[in-house]
Motif scaffolding. Structure first.
Motif, PDB file in Angstrom:
ATOM      1  N   SER A   1       3.910  19.605  31.057  1.00 44.36           N
ATOM      2  CA  SER A   1       3.923  21.007  31.501  1.00 44.36           C
ATOM      3  C   SER A   1       2.595  21.024  32.264  1.00 44.36           C
ATOM      4  CB  SER A   1       3.990  22.156  30.331  1.00 44.36           C
ATOM      5  OG  SER A   1       2.874  21.861  29.466  1.00 44.36           O
ATOM      6  N   GLY A   2       1.734  20.100  32.086  1.00 39.91           N
ATOM      7  CA  GLY A   2       0.503  20.138  32.920  1.00 39.91           C
ATOM      8  C   GLY A   2       0.727  20.192  34.463  1.00 39.91           C
ATOM      9  N   GLY A   3       1.764  19.774  35.016  1.00 38.98           N
ATOM     10  CA  GLY A   3       1.943  19.660  36.341  1.00 38.98           C
ATOM     11  C   GLY A   3       2.079  18.552  37.100  1.00 38.98           C
ATOM     12  N   GLU A   4       1.807  17.597  36.375  1.00 36.77           N
ATOM     13  CA  GLU A   4       1.724  16.064  37.182  1.00 36.77           C
ATOM     14  C   GLU A   4       3.364  15.659  37.470  1.00 36.77           C
ATOM     15  OE1 GLU A   4      -0.008  13.008  34.893  1.00 36.77           O
ATOM     16  OE2 GLU A   4      -1.702  14.527  34.270  1.00 36.77           O
ATOM     17  N   ARG A   5       3.199  15.328  38.941  1.00 39.02           N
ATOM     18  CA  ARG A   5       4.650  15.171  39.516  1.00 39.02           C
ATOM     19  C   ARG A   5       4.954  13.508  39.325  1.00 39.02           C
ATOM     20  NH1 ARG A   5       6.813  18.335  42.977  1.00 39.02           N
ATOM     21  NH2 ARG A   5       5.796  20.198  43.451  1.00 39.02           N
ATOM     22  N   SER A   6       4.018  12.729  39.009  1.00 41.33           N
ATOM     23  CA  SER A   6       4.471  11.314  38.704  1.00 41.33           C
ATOM     24  C   SER A   6       4.863  10.961  37.139  1.00 41.33           C
ATOM     25  CB  SER A   6       3.472  10.279  39.054  1.00 41.33           C
ATOM     26  OG  SER A   6       2.212  10.710  38.279  1.00 41.33           O
ATOM     27  N   GLU A   7       4.679  11.971  36.443  1.00 46.05           N
ATOM     28  CA  GLU A   7       4.839  11.883  34.870  1.00 46.05           C
ATOM     29  C   GLU A   7       6.308  11.545  34.662  1.00 46.05           C
ATOM     30  OE1 GLU A   7       2.439  12.615  32.529  1.00 46.05           O
ATOM     31  OE2 GLU A   7       3.572  12.861  31.013  1.00 46.05           O
ATOM     32  N   PRO A   8       7.324  12.217  35.207  1.00 45.89           N
ATOM     33  CA  PRO A   8       8.888  12.126  34.718  1.00 45.89           C
ATOM     34  C   PRO A   8       9.374  10.694  34.885  1.00 45.89           C
ATOM     35  CG  PRO A   8       8.848  14.003  36.050  1.00 45.89           C
ATOM     36  CD  PRO A   8       7.270  13.470  36.217  1.00 45.89           C
ATOM     37  N   GLN A   9       8.749   9.881  35.828  1.00 46.92           N
ATOM     38  CA  GLN A   9       9.270   8.488  35.808  1.00 46.92           C
ATOM     39  C   GLN A   9       8.417   7.968  34.379  1.00 46.92           C
ATOM     40  OE1 GLN A   9       7.574   8.980  38.953  1.00 46.92           O
ATOM     41  NE2 GLN A   9       9.560   9.444  40.133  1.00 46.92           N
ATOM     42  N   ARG A  10       7.152   8.017  34.150  1.00 50.50           N
ATOM     43  CA  ARG A  10       6.648   7.306  33.275  1.00 50.50           C
ATOM     44  C   ARG A  10       6.973   7.744  31.746  1.00 50.50           C
ATOM     45  NH1 ARG A  10       0.833   7.649  31.197  1.00 50.50           N
ATOM     46  NH2 ARG A  10       0.955   9.731  32.165  1.00 50.50           N
ATOM     47  N   SER A  11       7.374   9.030  31.630  1.00 49.61           N
ATOM     48  CA  SER A  11       7.755   9.554  30.430  1.00 49.61           C
ATOM     49  C   SER A  11       8.825   8.974  29.881  1.00 49.61           C
ATOM     50  CB  SER A  11       7.860  10.929  30.313  1.00 49.61           C
ATOM     51  OG  SER A  11       9.056  11.313  31.439  1.00 49.61           O
ATOM     52  N   ALA A  12       9.876   8.362  30.697  1.00 55.44           N
ATOM     53  CA  ALA A  12      10.884   7.921  30.291  1.00 55.44           C
ATOM     54  C   ALA A  12      10.881   6.335  29.464  1.00 55.44           C
ATOM     55  CB  ALA A  12      12.300   7.601  31.254  1.00 55.44           C
ATOM     56  N   ALA A  13       9.959   5.845  30.137  1.00 58.00           N
ATOM     57  CA  ALA A  13       9.596   4.475  29.630  1.00 58.00           C
ATOM     58  C   ALA A  13       8.796   4.598  28.430  1.00 58.00           C
ATOM     59  CB  ALA A  13       8.611   3.567  30.786  1.00 58.00           C
ATOM     60  N   ALA A  14       7.732   5.566  28.548  1.00 60.59           N
ATOM     61  CA  ALA A  14       6.924   5.981  27.155  1.00 60.59           C
ATOM     62  C   ALA A  14       7.848   6.495  25.943  1.00 60.59           C
ATOM     63  CB  ALA A  14       5.948   6.970  27.423  1.00 60.59           C
ATOM     64  N   ALA A  15       8.875   7.144  26.315  1.00 60.36           N
ATOM     65  CA  ALA A  15      10.005   7.556  25.071  1.00 60.36           C
ATOM     66  C   ALA A  15      10.701   6.532  24.599  1.00 60.36           C
ATOM     67  CB  ALA A  15      11.101   8.562  25.826  1.00 60.36           C
ATOM     68  N   LYS A  16      11.149   5.513  25.529  1.00 58.68           N
ATOM     69  CA  LYS A  16      11.919   4.324  25.019  1.00 58.68           C
ATOM     70  C   LYS A  16      10.814   3.436  24.340  1.00 58.68           C
ATOM     71  CE  LYS A  16      14.621   0.300  26.802  1.00 58.68           C
ATOM     72  NZ  LYS A  16      14.259  -0.671  27.507  1.00 58.68           N
ATOM     73  N   ALA A  17       9.773   3.076  24.697  1.00 56.44           N
ATOM     74  CA  ALA A  17       8.662   2.395  23.930  1.00 56.44           C
ATOM     75  C   ALA A  17       8.523   3.004  22.785  1.00 56.44           C
ATOM     76  CB  ALA A  17       7.598   2.358  24.788  1.00 56.44           C
ATOM     77  N   SER A  18       8.112   4.396  22.509  1.00 51.95           N
ATOM     78  CA  SER A  18       8.050   5.046  21.208  1.00 51.95           C
ATOM     79  C   SER A  18       9.359   4.860  20.247  1.00 51.95           C
ATOM     80  CB  SER A  18       7.609   6.381  21.380  1.00 51.95           C
ATOM     81  OG  SER A  18       8.944   7.333  21.813  1.00 51.95           O
ATOM     82  N   ALA A  19      10.607   4.902  21.045  1.00 54.35           N
ATOM     83  CA  ALA A  19      11.904   4.898  20.015  1.00 54.35           C
ATOM     84  C   ALA A  19      11.807   3.334  19.501  1.00 54.35           C
ATOM     85  CB  ALA A  19      12.963   5.083  21.143  1.00 54.35           C
ATOM     86  N   ASP A  20      11.344   2.223  20.210  1.00 58.18           N
ATOM     87  CA  ASP A  20      11.408   0.876  19.723  1.00 58.18           C
ATOM     88  C   ASP A  20      10.380   0.613  18.474  1.00 58.18           C
ATOM     89  OD1 ASP A  20      13.345   0.244  21.587  1.00 58.18           O
ATOM     90  OD2 ASP A  20      11.862  -0.550  23.056  1.00 58.18           O
ATOM     91  N   THR A  21       9.203   1.299  18.705  1.00 54.66           N
ATOM     92  CA  THR A  21       8.371   1.266  17.632  1.00 54.66           C
ATOM     93  C   THR A  21       8.912   2.003  16.362  1.00 54.66           C
ATOM     94  OG1 THR A  21       7.133   3.120  18.210  1.00 54.66           O
ATOM     95  CG2 THR A  21       6.126   0.997  19.171  1.00 54.66           C
ATOM     96  N   VAL A  22       9.700   3.005  16.615  1.00 59.31           N
ATOM     97  CA  VAL A  22      10.039   3.843  15.538  1.00 59.31           C
ATOM     98  C   VAL A  22      11.119   2.788  14.695  1.00 59.31           C
ATOM     99  CG1 VAL A  22      11.733   5.826  14.681  1.00 59.31           C
ATOM    100  CG2 VAL A  22       9.509   6.030  16.042  1.00 59.31           C
ATOM    101  N   LEU A  23      11.961   2.196  15.604  1.00 56.89           N
ATOM    102  CA  LEU A  23      13.147   1.234  15.141  1.00 56.89           C
ATOM    103  C   LEU A  23      12.554   0.043  14.532  1.00 56.89           C
ATOM    104  CD1 LEU A  23      15.854   1.549  17.787  1.00 56.89           C
ATOM    105  CD2 LEU A  23      15.795   2.656  15.486  1.00 56.89           C
ATOM    106  N   ALA A  24      11.582  -0.523  14.995  1.00 54.08           N
ATOM    107  CA  ALA A  24      10.690  -1.593  14.250  1.00 54.08           C
ATOM    108  C   ALA A  24      10.155  -1.198  13.046  1.00 54.08           C
ATOM    109  CB  ALA A  24       9.792  -2.132  15.498  1.00 54.08           C
ATOM    110  N   SER A  25       9.639  -0.120  12.661  1.00 54.48           N
ATOM    111  CA  SER A  25       8.963   0.152  11.518  1.00 54.48           C
ATOM    112  C   SER A  25      10.170   0.373  10.297  1.00 54.48           C
ATOM    113  CB  SER A  25       8.163   1.467  11.800  1.00 54.48           C
ATOM    114  OG  SER A  25       8.902   2.905  11.880  1.00 54.48           O
ATOM    115  N   ARG A  26      11.174   0.652  10.659  1.00 53.48           N
ATOM    116  CA  ARG A  26      12.291   0.913   9.581  1.00 53.48           C
ATOM    117  C   ARG A  26      12.634  -0.457   9.062  1.00 53.48           C
ATOM    118  NH1 ARG A  26      16.340   4.738  12.444  1.00 53.48           N
ATOM    119  NH2 ARG A  26      14.966   6.388  12.982  1.00 53.48           N
ATOM    120  N   PRO A  27      13.190  -0.401   7.772  1.00 45.40           N
ATOM    121  CA  PRO A  27      13.496  -1.785   7.193  1.00 45.40           C
ATOM    122  C   PRO A  27      14.905  -1.768   7.404  1.00 45.40           C
ATOM    123  CG  PRO A  27      13.144  -0.234   5.437  1.00 45.40           C
ATOM    124  CD  PRO A  27      12.708   0.580   6.755  1.00 45.40           C
ATOM    125  N   ASP A  28      15.473  -3.205   7.485  1.00 44.87           N
ATOM    126  CA  ASP A  28      16.732  -3.372   7.692  1.00 44.87           C
ATOM    127  C   ASP A  28      17.568  -2.968   6.495  1.00 44.87           C
ATOM    128  OD1 ASP A  28      18.869  -4.585   8.731  1.00 44.87           O
ATOM    129  OD2 ASP A  28      18.745  -6.562   7.714  1.00 44.87           O
TER     130      ASP A  28
END
Length: 172
Positions: free
Chosen positions: A20-47
């Motif tokens: 909401s800060g108004g940066e235009r380049s943020e949407p492309q970067r946020s998809a990669a950041a969301a994917k990276a954060s999802a990977d760290t959440v999955l990596a922290s869960r036990p099998d």
């Protein structure tokens, strides 16, 4: 706080607040950041997969005797036996059982035993049954042979050529 009464922002709410800060380049970067954060959440869960059936541990006589020797050596130091048991993943009751068996001289107990009901099969009885069946078959064959010989004697007598009787004692 966008309606969050506890004051804790989820990762999606955080990403929305940053965008909401108004940066235009943020949407492309946020998809990669969301994917990276999802990977760290999955990596922290036990099998979550659980092994279907646990396998019972078996110990060789050499292993048991070496553990008993190490336990005797570790008994002189404070906490030595406990450290040995933790290192090997054993219980003190198992160590006590092994000591008792060794003291009683039960060497068979130190070898792994096959579990389940013991076989009631007697190999000698099976051999006796086999020999009885063979004896009955041979006796029946002998009876049939005697019948055939008697018929041959009668046929020979009818034809005028009698077969002389042989004493079974003469052949031997």
């Amino acid at each position: 706080m966008n309606g969050n009464s506890l004051g804790v922002l989820s990762s999606g709410a955080l990403a929305g607040a940053e965008r909401s800060g108004g940066e235009r380049s943020e949407p492309q970067r946020s998809a990669a950041a969301a994917k990276a954060s999802a990977d760290t959440v999955l990596a922290s869960r036990p099998d979550p997969e659980v092994v279907a059936k646990a396998k019972r541990r078996t110990f060789t006589a050499e292993y048991i005797l070496s553990i008993l020797r190490e336990a005797e050596a570790a008994a002189s130091t404070r906490g030595g036996i406990g450290a040995l048991l933790r290192r090997e993943g054993l219980y003190s009751s198992l160590l006590a059982t092994w000591r008792r068996e060794r003291a009683n001289g039960i060497l068979e107990a130190l070898t792994p035993q096959k579990r389940g009901p013991k076989s009631r099969r007697n190999p000698m009885e099976e051999e006796v049954q086999k020999l009885r069946r063979q004896n009955a078959r041979l006796a029946e064959d002998l009876r049939k042979a005697h019948i055939i010989i008697d018929v041959q004697k009668k046929v020979a007598a009818l034809l005028g050529r009698p077969i002389p009787e042989q004493d079974p004692e003469e052949n031997s």
